[in-house]
Design a protein around this motif. Structure first.
Motif, mmCIF file in Angstrom:
data_model
loop_
_atom_site.group_PDB
_atom_site.id
_atom_site.type_symbol
_atom_site.label_atom_id
_atom_site.label_comp_id
_atom_site.label_asym_id
_atom_site.label_seq_id
_atom_site.Cartn_x
_atom_site.Cartn_y
_atom_site.Cartn_z
ATOM 1 N N SER A 89 0.841 -1.206 0.000
ATOM 2 C CA SER A 89 0.000 0.000 0.000
ATOM 3 C C SER A 89 0.873 1.252 0.000
ATOM 4 O O SER A 89 1.369 1.690 1.034
ATOM 5 C CB SER A 89 -0.912 -0.016 1.230
ATOM 6 O OG SER A 89 -1.702 1.157 1.258
ATOM 7 N N THR A 90 1.068 1.813 -1.185
ATOM 8 C CA THR A 90 1.976 2.951 -1.381
ATOM 9 C C THR A 90 1.431 3.800 -2.521
ATOM 10 O O THR A 90 0.491 3.393 -3.204
ATOM 11 C CB THR A 90 3.376 2.451 -1.817
ATOM 12 O OG1 THR A 90 3.190 1.596 -2.947
ATOM 13 C CG2 THR A 90 4.097 1.693 -0.719
ATOM 14 N N ILE A 91 2.071 4.953 -2.735
ATOM 15 C CA ILE A 91 1.705 5.767 -3.895
ATOM 16 C C ILE A 91 2.026 4.982 -5.169
ATOM 17 O O ILE A 91 1.260 4.948 -6.121
ATOM 18 C CB ILE A 91 2.474 7.106 -3.879
ATOM 19 C CG1 ILE A 91 2.004 7.967 -2.708
ATOM 20 C CG2 ILE A 91 2.287 7.852 -5.212
ATOM 21 C CD1 ILE A 91 2.789 9.256 -2.516
ATOM 22 N N ASN A 92 3.182 4.334 -5.159
ATOM 23 C CA ASN A 92 3.655 3.625 -6.352
ATOM 24 C C ASN A 92 2.677 2.566 -6.840
ATOM 25 O O ASN A 92 2.449 2.424 -8.036
ATOM 26 C CB ASN A 92 5.002 2.970 -6.037
ATOM 27 C CG ASN A 92 5.796 2.654 -7.278
ATOM 28 O OD1 ASN A 92 5.727 3.371 -8.275
ATOM 29 N ND2 ASN A 92 6.559 1.573 -7.237
ATOM 30 N N TYR A 93 2.094 1.814 -5.901
ATOM 31 C CA TYR A 93 1.226 0.699 -6.287
ATOM 32 C C TYR A 93 -0.243 0.979 -6.000
ATOM 33 O O TYR A 93 -1.110 0.179 -6.319
ATOM 34 C CB TYR A 93 1.648 -0.576 -5.550
ATOM 35 C CG TYR A 93 3.110 -0.906 -5.710
ATOM 36 C CD1 TYR A 93 3.675 -1.051 -6.980
ATOM 37 C CD2 TYR A 93 3.946 -1.062 -4.611
ATOM 38 C CE1 TYR A 93 5.017 -1.331 -7.133
ATOM 39 C CE2 TYR A 93 5.291 -1.345 -4.756
ATOM 40 C CZ TYR A 93 5.825 -1.482 -6.021
ATOM 41 O OH TYR A 93 7.148 -1.754 -6.184
ATOM 42 N N ASP B 233 6.762 2.716 -11.247
ATOM 43 C CA ASP B 233 7.224 4.104 -11.400
ATOM 44 C C ASP B 233 7.811 4.369 -12.783
ATOM 45 O O ASP B 233 7.833 5.497 -13.252
ATOM 46 C CB ASP B 233 8.232 4.466 -10.309
ATOM 47 C CG ASP B 233 9.437 3.537 -10.265
ATOM 48 O OD1 ASP B 233 9.244 2.313 -10.408
ATOM 49 O OD2 ASP B 233 10.556 4.027 -10.090
#
Lengths: 335, 289
Positions: A53-57, A320
């Motif tokens: 759970s991140t901005i990237n994914y 990214d």
């Protein structure tokens, strides 16, 4: 009839397809159904594994640990499983998941980087978890290289090693050859994880069984990244025609698929232009929705993005790079 | 000005690359290469006319009157022993291992912290590449969350990194807070086996507390920082300048190494070494004053 263990990925790989928006009520309903139907392993985590759970994914709508805990509480027989991608998730994340009640872990690396899984596999074994190795993007290397990496995971103590066709690029003969070589040279069982980008998920899964694989992944309605995984309720019936059995009840599986999973879906799990492109270019399936977004943001053709990502040999987790490629394509277009 | 007398502990790839970087410096002089066995690295140093020892840290301590600083390019476990030993005899230590006994050192951000320390830690390669940018973003407004994705060619990830990849993500994430000034943070590392090898690259995502930060201000602050880093890492470039994407800013940095001892794609190893040398040069200036 040979016994095959089917691992359900509806709430892990399937999480990609709904942009990680599972709610507690949804996972409880799915897990209960799967458990009652007789599924032995139920995987649940962010699509990119625990800690994904991140901005990237993409952020999870509900904390994945809370989803995991809810599933662990309702499941009676099945082993609740998480995915861990070293470099994204850590041993600390596994510790937290253990507190919530998980019983199994699949440790996934790119198919040439198995050695980074050693610390995680050994840790999971020390906690008495069923621990699998999982080699992603297996289409990118030849079978000898894949064997070398699978042997590493075996040497760390993995209970089984998975060949994952993360880009949905492989065809039946490729699957057969790779599984066969691993089967002939490893002491532990072999698994296979399909993506349906070329409409071969079920065929490839059967091919893997015929070559000796005994763990196969599937998800209800095929819910998963790209064109999804092998459709579990279909696979469970088709495999019988090839003399493989799972001991999972067919009707209940169909019922959860249509009554619980279908209403959750944001779009039909079909092969569209973009997911077909993943299968053609050999690009990681979870790039699909991110590539769509980047194409819109930078006003470039999503197919061009995917072709370029394929050329650059991007591996799983490099979401990214979609931004970088889209940005460059736009700049080149403006020149 | 009197040059700072340096020793390198650990004559592996990192140590050998440091040898070339120190050799080029106007402020530093390499006086000893220390290993624990006769190795390629020891031979390489000897061939360059550098004194060597295979008695490890004890070999350095024997020469303590002639050595000002040590670059420790061994392992975390080894540094836990050698760091205190060196400090005890007054030798300053630049710790390139993940041991982190001393505070984090990111030269473009907190060089002044050198004054009060005898042991500083160079964080991680991904940390050296991204923390300055996160810090630059923090000068514009307070950062709620910073996330970095470091991608490195498989060939540039040595056995130490591979054996403990969690150490990389956890240390980097922690330093993004401590030095980068982000309130919360995440770090991700990806190894890519493509051949020819990919250059080291880093994607940085920032969420500000204030939603109304101006892109122009972020860009100016980041560009200033990039210039500062280019001073010691010429191949450090802003590949994708900061742009707003929904609730966050995204930017991408590429790091091409100098190719001293390591190949240019190993920008990850180049930047941590360059950071150590940059900090040591600052120490030389401070001590000279």
């Amino acid at each position: 009839m040979d016994k095959i263990t089917l691992i359900d990925t509806t709430m892990r790989d399937g999480s990609h397809a709904i942009s990680h928006t599972y709610t507690i009520a949804e996972v409880i309903a799915i897990a209960q159904g799967l458990d009652e139907a007789g599924v032995e392993y139920i995987e649940i985590a962010h699509g990119d594994g625990i800690g994904g759970s991140t901005i990237n994914y993409g952020f999870s709508k509900t904390n994945e640990l809370d989803l995991i805990e809810a599933v662990c509480k309702v499941v009676k027989k099945a082993k609740v499983t998480i995915l861990l991608i070293p470099g994204v998730g850590t041993i600390e994340d596994v510790e937290e998941a253990i507190k919530r009640g998980i019983k199994a872990v699949r440790v996934a690396t790119h198919c040439t980087e198995a050695d980074i899984s050693k610390q995680h596999i050994e840790y999971c074994l020390s906690k008495k978890l069923d621990t699998f190795g999982f080699l992603m993007m297996s289409h990118t290397v030849n079978k000898e290289k894949l064997l070398e990496q699978a042997l590493l995971m075996e040497s760390y103590g993995a209970k089984a090693v998975y060949i994952a066709d993360s880009a949905g690029y492989m065809i039946t003969s490729d699957v057969y050859d790779k599984v066969k070589l691993l089967k002939n040279n490893l002491k532990i069982p072999i698994g296979f994880h399909a993506h349906n980008n070329l409409s071969l998920a079920i065929a490839n899964s059967i091919s893997a069984m015929q070559a000796g694989a005994s763990y196969i992944d599937g998800s209800l309605k095929g819910l998963g990244a790209g064109s999804g995984n092998a459709q579990l309720e279909v696979l469970n019936c088709v495999m019988e025609r090839y003399n493989f059995i799972s001991n999972i009840k067919a009707y209940p599986l169909m019922d959860i698929a249509s009554d619980i999973v279908e209403p959750i879906m944001k779009r039909p799990q079909i092969i569209n232009t973009v997911s077909l492109m993943l299968g053609i270019t050999g690009v990681y399936s979870s790039f699909m929705l991110h590539a769509n977004e980047a194409a819109k943001k930078f006003d470039v053709d999503v197919r061009e993005i995917l072709v370029e990502l394929g050329k650059r040999k991007m591996v799983g987790g490099q979401e990214d790079k979609i931004i970088e490629v889209a940005y460059e394509l736009k700049n080149n277009k403006n020149k | 000005m009197k040059k700072l007398r340096c020793a390198i502990l650990g004559p592996g790839n990192i140590g050998s690359d440091l040898m070339y970087k120190i050799d080029r410096s106007d402020y530093l002089e390499l006086v000893l290469m220390a290993g624990i066995v006769e190795s390629e690295g020891i031979k390489r140093a000897r061939d360059k006319g550098i004194a060597t020892t295979i008695e490890g840290v004890d070999g350095i301590i024997k020469e303590k009157d002639h050595i000002d600083v040590v670059f420790d390019a061994t392992s975390a476990a080894a540094h836990l022993v050698s760091g205190p030993k060196l400090n005890e005899v007054g030798i300053f230590c630049f710790d390139l291992t993940p041991a982190a006994l001393g505070p984090y050192m990111v030269p473009s951000v907190n060089l002044d912290d050198l004054k009060n320390e005898l042991d500083v830690n160079l964080v991680t390669c991904g940390g050296q590449a991204t923390i300055p940018i996160v810090y630059a973003c923090s000068l514009v407004g307070s950062i709620k969350y910073a996330e970095i994705i470091a991608s490195i060619s498989s060939k540039s990830a040595g056995p130490g990194t591979r054996a403990n990849i969690d150490e990389f993500t956890q240390t980097t994430a922690n330093a993004l807070k401590v030095v980068g000034q982000a309130k919360t943070s995440r770090a991700i590392i990806i190894l890519n086996p493509a051949d020819p090898p990919v250059l080291m690259a880093n994607t940085i995502h920032i969420i500000y507390d204030d939603e109304n930060i101006k892109t122009e201000d972020v860009l100016n602050s980041v560009e200033k920082m990039v210039k500062k880093i280019q001073h010691y890492v010429p191949g450090y470039t802003l590949k994708v300048p900061p742009f707003k994407n929904k609730d966050h800013y995204t930017m991408i940095i590429e790091v091409k190494g100098r190719g001293d001892f390591l190949p240019v794609y190993s920008g990850n190893l180049d930047i941590i070494n360059s950071a150590a040398v940059e900090a040591a040069e600052k120490l030389a200036v401070m001590r000279g004053e």
